[in-house]
Scaffold this motif. Structure first.
Motif, PDB file in Angstrom:
ATOM      1  N   VAL A   1       0.895  -1.160   0.069  1.00 26.81           N
ATOM      2  CA  VAL A   1       0.183   0.136   0.042  1.00 26.81           C
ATOM      3  C   VAL A   1       0.911   1.307   0.052  1.00 26.81           C
ATOM      4  CG1 VAL A   1      -1.691   1.357   1.395  1.00 26.81           C
ATOM      5  CG2 VAL A   1      -1.843  -1.559   0.975  1.00 26.81           C
ATOM      6  N   GLU A   2       1.713   1.222   0.666  1.00 28.84           N
ATOM      7  CA  GLU A   2       2.737   2.277   0.694  1.00 28.84           C
ATOM      8  C   GLU A   2       3.684   2.523  -0.432  1.00 28.84           C
ATOM      9  OE1 GLU A   2       4.588  -0.975   2.988  1.00 28.84           O
ATOM     10  OE2 GLU A   2       2.708   0.080   2.871  1.00 28.84           O
ATOM     11  N   ASP A   3       3.645   1.599  -1.471  1.00 23.84           N
ATOM     12  CA  ASP A   3       4.200   1.833  -2.592  1.00 23.84           C
ATOM     13  C   ASP A   3       3.103   2.488  -3.529  1.00 23.84           C
ATOM     14  OD1 ASP A   3       6.566   0.563  -1.921  1.00 23.84           O
ATOM     15  OD2 ASP A   3       5.700  -1.469  -2.252  1.00 23.84           O
ATOM     16  N   LEU A   4       1.852   2.174  -3.467  1.00 19.82           N
ATOM     17  CA  LEU A   4       1.000   2.842  -4.327  1.00 19.82           C
ATOM     18  C   LEU A   4       0.400   4.357  -3.773  1.00 19.82           C
ATOM     19  CD1 LEU A   4      -1.758  -0.063  -4.678  1.00 19.82           C
ATOM     20  CD2 LEU A   4       0.401   0.356  -6.053  1.00 19.82           C
ATOM     21  N   GLN A   5       0.535   4.511  -2.593  1.00 19.37           N
ATOM     22  CA  GLN A   5       0.277   5.929  -2.383  1.00 19.37           C
ATOM     23  C   GLN A   5       1.144   7.007  -2.991  1.00 19.37           C
ATOM     24  OE1 GLN A   5      -2.375   6.325  -0.471  1.00 19.37           O
ATOM     25  NE2 GLN A   5      -2.477   8.719  -0.872  1.00 19.37           N
ATOM     26  N   PRO A   6       2.413   6.995  -3.159  1.00 20.90           N
ATOM     27  CA  PRO A   6       3.152   7.944  -3.689  1.00 20.90           C
ATOM     28  C   PRO A   6       2.880   7.989  -5.168  1.00 20.90           C
ATOM     29  CG  PRO A   6       4.583   6.689  -2.259  1.00 20.90           C
ATOM     30  CD  PRO A   6       3.400   5.960  -2.413  1.00 20.90           C
ATOM     31  N   PHE A   7       2.354   6.976  -6.021  1.00 22.45           N
ATOM     32  CA  PHE A   7       2.064   6.968  -7.287  1.00 22.45           C
ATOM     33  C   PHE A   7       0.664   7.811  -7.435  1.00 22.45           C
ATOM     34  CE2 PHE A   7      -0.285   5.423 -11.069  1.00 22.45           C
ATOM     35  CZ  PHE A   7       0.574   5.379 -11.969  1.00 22.45           C
ATOM     36  N   LEU A   8      -0.198   7.526  -6.544  1.00 23.86           N
ATOM     37  CA  LEU A   8      -1.510   8.255  -6.526  1.00 23.86           C
ATOM     38  C   LEU A   8      -1.418   9.664  -6.367  1.00 23.86           C
ATOM     39  CD1 LEU A   8      -4.593   7.695  -6.648  1.00 23.86           C
ATOM     40  CD2 LEU A   8      -4.468   7.660  -4.110  1.00 23.86           C
ATOM     41  N   GLU A   9      -0.332  10.032  -5.493  1.00 19.49           N
ATOM     42  CA  GLU A   9      -0.364  11.427  -5.367  1.00 19.49           C
ATOM     43  C   GLU A   9       0.332  12.221  -6.433  1.00 19.49           C
ATOM     44  OE1 GLU A   9       1.786  11.472  -1.461  1.00 19.49           O
ATOM     45  OE2 GLU A   9      -0.150  10.817  -0.288  1.00 19.49           O
ATOM     46  N   ALA A  10       1.494  11.293  -6.963  1.00 21.58           N
ATOM     47  CA  ALA A  10       2.068  11.780  -8.173  1.00 21.58           C
ATOM     48  C   ALA A  10       1.307  12.412  -9.226  1.00 21.58           C
ATOM     49  CB  ALA A  10       3.273  11.083  -8.308  1.00 21.58           C
ATOM     50  N   HIS A  11       0.249  11.489  -9.395  1.00 24.22           N
ATOM     51  CA  HIS A  11      -0.733  11.689 -10.748  1.00 24.22           C
ATOM     52  C   HIS A  11      -2.103  12.169 -10.384  1.00 24.22           C
ATOM     53  CE1 HIS A  11       2.092   8.934 -11.961  1.00 24.22           C
ATOM     54  NE2 HIS A  11       2.232   9.364 -13.195  1.00 24.22           N
ATOM     55  N   ALA A  12      -2.104  12.949  -8.983  1.00 25.86           N
ATOM     56  CA  ALA A  12      -3.426  13.438  -8.776  1.00 25.86           C
ATOM     57  C   ALA A  12      -3.635  14.534  -9.603  1.00 25.86           C
ATOM     58  CB  ALA A  12      -3.221  14.158  -7.234  1.00 25.86           C
ATOM     59  N   ASP A  13      -2.849  15.380 -10.386  1.00 29.07           N
ATOM     60  CA  ASP A  13      -3.238  16.149 -11.167  1.00 29.07           C
ATOM     61  C   ASP A  13      -3.942  15.904 -12.750  1.00 29.07           C
ATOM     62  OD1 ASP A  13      -0.925  15.173 -12.258  1.00 29.07           O
ATOM     63  OD2 ASP A  13       0.058  16.875 -12.583  1.00 29.07           O
ATOM     64  N   THR A  14      -3.694  14.812 -12.876  1.00 30.29           N
ATOM     65  CA  THR A  14      -4.365  13.913 -14.015  1.00 30.29           C
ATOM     66  C   THR A  14      -5.703  13.543 -13.659  1.00 30.29           C
ATOM     67  OG1 THR A  14      -3.635  11.707 -13.575  1.00 30.29           O
ATOM     68  CG2 THR A  14      -2.135  13.169 -14.989  1.00 30.29           C
ATOM     69  N   GLY A  15      -6.009  13.719 -12.413  1.00 28.78           N
ATOM     70  CA  GLY A  15      -7.506  13.214 -12.099  1.00 28.78           C
ATOM     71  C   GLY A  15      -7.645  11.783 -11.571  1.00 28.78           C
ATOM     72  N   LEU A  16      -6.403  11.219 -11.422  1.00 26.61           N
ATOM     73  CA  LEU A  16      -6.541   9.951 -10.758  1.00 26.61           C
ATOM     74  C   LEU A  16      -6.987   9.816  -9.334  1.00 26.61           C
ATOM     75  CD1 LEU A  16      -5.480   6.998 -11.218  1.00 26.61           C
ATOM     76  CD2 LEU A  16      -3.245   7.369 -10.419  1.00 26.61           C
ATOM     77  N   HIS A  17      -7.814   9.097  -8.852  1.00 27.40           N
ATOM     78  CA  HIS A  17      -8.430   8.824  -7.763  1.00 27.40           C
ATOM     79  C   HIS A  17      -7.999   7.392  -7.113  1.00 27.40           C
ATOM     80  CE1 HIS A  17     -10.747  12.824  -7.475  1.00 27.40           C
ATOM     81  NE2 HIS A  17     -10.880  12.558  -8.881  1.00 27.40           N
ATOM     82  N   TYR A  18      -7.883   6.792  -7.682  1.00 28.47           N
ATOM     83  CA  TYR A  18      -7.757   5.127  -6.994  1.00 28.47           C
ATOM     84  C   TYR A  18      -7.047   4.177  -7.988  1.00 28.47           C
ATOM     85  CZ  TYR A  18      -9.609   0.529  -5.782  1.00 28.47           C
ATOM     86  OH  TYR A  18      -9.594  -0.621  -5.586  1.00 28.47           O
ATOM     87  N   VAL A  19      -6.095   3.484  -7.257  1.00 33.14           N
ATOM     88  CA  VAL A  19      -5.278   2.545  -7.828  1.00 33.14           C
ATOM     89  C   VAL A  19      -5.377   1.286  -7.151  1.00 33.14           C
ATOM     90  CG1 VAL A  19      -3.602   3.996  -9.151  1.00 33.14           C
ATOM     91  CG2 VAL A  19      -3.065   3.197  -6.737  1.00 33.14           C
ATOM     92  N   ALA A  20      -5.127   0.129  -7.699  1.00 33.56           N
ATOM     93  CA  ALA A  20      -5.237  -1.169  -7.208  1.00 33.56           C
ATOM     94  C   ALA A  20      -4.465  -2.120  -8.030  1.00 33.56           C
ATOM     95  CB  ALA A  20      -6.739  -1.570  -6.875  1.00 33.56           C
ATOM     96  N   VAL A  21      -3.882  -3.093  -7.230  1.00 31.74           N
ATOM     97  CA  VAL A  21      -3.332  -4.295  -7.630  1.00 31.74           C
ATOM     98  C   VAL A  21      -3.668  -5.471  -7.180  1.00 31.74           C
ATOM     99  CG1 VAL A  21      -1.125  -5.634  -8.138  1.00 31.74           C
ATOM    100  CG2 VAL A  21      -0.878  -3.025  -8.131  1.00 31.74           C
ATOM    101  N   ARG A  22      -4.545  -6.339  -7.927  1.00 33.98           N
ATOM    102  CA  ARG A  22      -5.251  -7.585  -7.293  1.00 33.98           C
ATOM    103  C   ARG A  22      -4.799  -8.528  -8.032  1.00 33.98           C
ATOM    104  NH1 ARG A  22     -11.244  -5.965  -8.682  1.00 33.98           N
ATOM    105  NH2 ARG A  22     -10.693  -4.284  -7.612  1.00 33.98           N
ATOM    106  N   HIS A  23      -4.549 -10.013  -7.373  1.00 32.22           N
ATOM    107  CA  HIS A  23      -4.371 -11.146  -7.965  1.00 32.22           C
ATOM    108  C   HIS A  23      -5.545 -12.003  -8.351  1.00 32.22           C
ATOM    109  CE1 HIS A  23      -0.072 -10.878  -7.041  1.00 32.22           C
ATOM    110  NE2 HIS A  23      -0.418  -9.974  -5.898  1.00 32.22           N
TER     111      HIS A  23
END
Length: 422
Positions: free
Chosen positions: A67-89
């Motif tokens: 989770v701590e790996d995904l949060q920086p990516f989410l914040e870095a692309h917030a200006d593109t309108g990104l609100h949610y990311v997930a990795v699921r198996h």
């Protein structure tokens, strides 16, 4: 082939305006369908770009993301309108997610849209890491299980290009709708103007004919009435001197009868073309109807009058003349009793005269109020035109229609309490 006349072109303008409005609106609806498809493609494109970036980011981690790996990516692309990311198996594995997701998972096409957002899902290409990835298996080891499928990557964003396209398309569609309405209003205005012009042309022709009748009536009054009165007087004197039963007496009586008919025609013609000046005086309509019925013959009518009188204003002798004309025609057309009714309708009074005759041919209804139009052998064709002119002089209307059960109905409508025309 000759060009169509101005009248035909003018009559075609309302139809052309309506067709232009329909064509404009239809073209914009089709354009909106294209805009909607373009907006969906733009939203997919934005989602695909973020999925590509997210996939590269996950691969660069070189390990299972947390989770701590995904949060920086989410914040870095917030200006593109990104609100949610997930990795699921797949197969019920763990789900690692970050952000605020609102939409359900996509279907087979990997894309879903709603509530101003889009969610996209992708399974990266290439197999997952097998359990024996670190070195070859031992000779006695069991066959390795099939590799795990790669994890699914999910992004949810608020797209920008698609909504902008839809907003522009909606503005264009609204503008086209407004333009279509304006075209339709233009068509109505053109149609109304054309009708008014036609009415004015008919009125001008009618006035021209009245002017011609006026000149002719003046000639008749001067050149015909005096000799006619002399002829009638001498024929009456001759009739009085001849004995009953003699053939010359019958001929003299016929001369008197024909002279009286010509005298009636001349009188009606003068009445038709005389000034339309209407006296403005209080008028009781119940008494008017009763007087007209008594003048024609009360035994020939069924009369329905309201309990309370209706007050109007106008010229009683001239309205009485118009009503007597209608009642006389109704009585002559009916084998049984005709009917006359006085009713109130929305601030106006209606005098309805119904005969019990064969009715009026449909092709003659439009001409029934024209001067000299008559279906009777000895009719002058001026009674109904005189009646219409008198009623219209009181700012009223007179209408005719055939009854379903046979016979004709004439309806005079007069304003209650209204003054006659000056």
């Amino acid at each position: 082939m000759s060009d169509p006349g101005p009248d035909r072109i003018a009559r075609a303008l309302p139809l052309l305006a309506v067709l232009a409005a329909v064509a404009l609106l239809a073209s914009q609806v089709l354009a909106w369908v294209g805009v909607e498809r373009a907006a969906q493609a733009a939203n997919r494109g934005e989602a695909d770009v973020l999925l590509d970036t997210f996939e590269v980011y996950v691969r660069q981690l070189g390990r299972r993301p947390e989770v701590e790996d995904l949060q920086p990516f989410l914040e870095a692309h917030a200006d593109t309108g990104l609100h949610y990311v997930a990795v699921r198996h797949p197969g019920g594995g763990d789900v690692i997610e970050a952000g605020d997701g609102q939409l359900p998972d996509p279907g087979e096409d990997g894309f879903v849209e709603g509530e101003g957002r889009v969610r996209a899902l992708r399974m990266p290409a290439g197999p997952g890491r097998p359990p024996h990835a670190f070195g070859p298996p031992h000779a006695d080891a069991r066959p390795p299980p099939p590799p795990r499928p790669p994890p699914q990557l999910v992004v949810e964003l608020a797209p920008r290009l698609g909504p902008a396209l839809r907003a522009d398309g909606l503005r264009t569609l609204v503008g086209a709708a407004i333009a279509s309405v304006l075209f339709a209003l233009l068509a109505l205005a053109l149609r109304r103007a054309i009708r008014q012009r036609e009415v004015a042309a008919r009125r001008a022709e009618h006035d021209r004919r009245l002017a011609a009748l006026g000149e002719m009536s003046a000639v008749l009054a001067h050149e015909l009435r005096n000799p006619l009165a002399s002829l009638k007087g001498h024929a009456q004197l001759l009739l009085e001197t001849l004995p009953d039963g003699e053939r010359p007496r019958a001929k003299a009586a016929r001369i008197v009868s024909e002279a009286e008919r010509i005298e009636e025609l001349t009188t009606n013609l003068l009445e038709f073309v005389r000034s339309g000046q209407i006296d403005d005086a209080p008028l009781e309509l119940r008494g008017l109807v009763r007087a007209a019925v008594d003048a024609v013959g009360a035994e020939r009518f069924e009369v329905a009058l309201p309990e309370r009188d209706m007050q109007a204003r106008g010229d009683r002798p001239r309205l009485l003349e118009a009503l007597i004309n209608l009642l006389t025609n109704a009585a002559q057309a009916s084998e049984e009793k005709a009917s006359v009714e006085l009713v109130s309708a929305g601030g106006a009074a209606k005098i309805v005269v119904r005969d019990r005759g064969p009715g009026i041919d449909e092709d003659q209804l439009a001409q029934i109020f024209e001067p000299f139009h008559t279906t009777r052998i000895h009719g002058t064709g001026l009674g109904l035109p005189i009646a219409r002119r008198i009623v219209e002089g009181h700012r009223g209307t007179i209408e005719v229609a055939n009854r379903d059960g046979g016979g004709a109905t004439f309806t005079i409508t007069l304003p209650l309490g209204g003054a006659g025309a000056g």
